[in-house]
Design a protein around this motif. Structure first.
Motif: not given
Length: 124
Positions: A13-16, A66-67, A83-84, A116-123
């Motif tokens: 969280p908070g990262g780019p 942010r984007f 970002n963020n 095809q889609g790509t997973q973005v995980t924010v954790s």
């Protein structure tokens, strides 16, 4: 596939994170390129769109400030700089293309080509 997204990506969280969408078989010159995302249990939503035809960019309210969406026509690639990042941004992200400029950029039905889609995980 005519569109290929980079990724997947994992960020705290908070990262780019920057996503890319590369086209093959056609050029972006006359196409609008949109980024969509789908969170678990939710409908796919429009995140951002860039239109080289009208020279405009669009963002959904939750990502404004942010984007940033941009394009590199020489590389036939569109980028989404995020970002963020927040946990609520975690989703599968898709890029999509359509000829011309859709009247409602956020409507997925307006787009003809999809990645095809790509997973973005924010954790943390």
């Amino acid at each position: 596939l005519p569109l290929v997204e980079s990724g997947p990506g994992f960020v705290q969280p908070g990262g780019p994170l920057r996503l890319s969408c590369a086209a093959s078989g056609f050029t972006f010159d006359h196409h609008a390129i949109g980024w969509f995302r789908q969170c678990p249990g939710k409908e796919r939503e429009g995140v951002s769109e860039i239109s080289p035809i009208v020279g405009s960019t669009y963002y959904t309210d939750s990502v404004k400030g942010r984007f940033t969406i941009s394009s590199d026509n020489a590389k036939n690639t569109v980028y989404l700089q995020m970002n963020n990042l927040e946990p609520e941004d975690m989703a599968v992200y898709y890029c999509a293309a359509t000829l011309g400029q859709p009247s409602r950029w956020y409507d997925e039905r307006a787009y003809d080509y999809w990645g095809q889609g790509t997973q973005v995980t924010v954790s943390s």
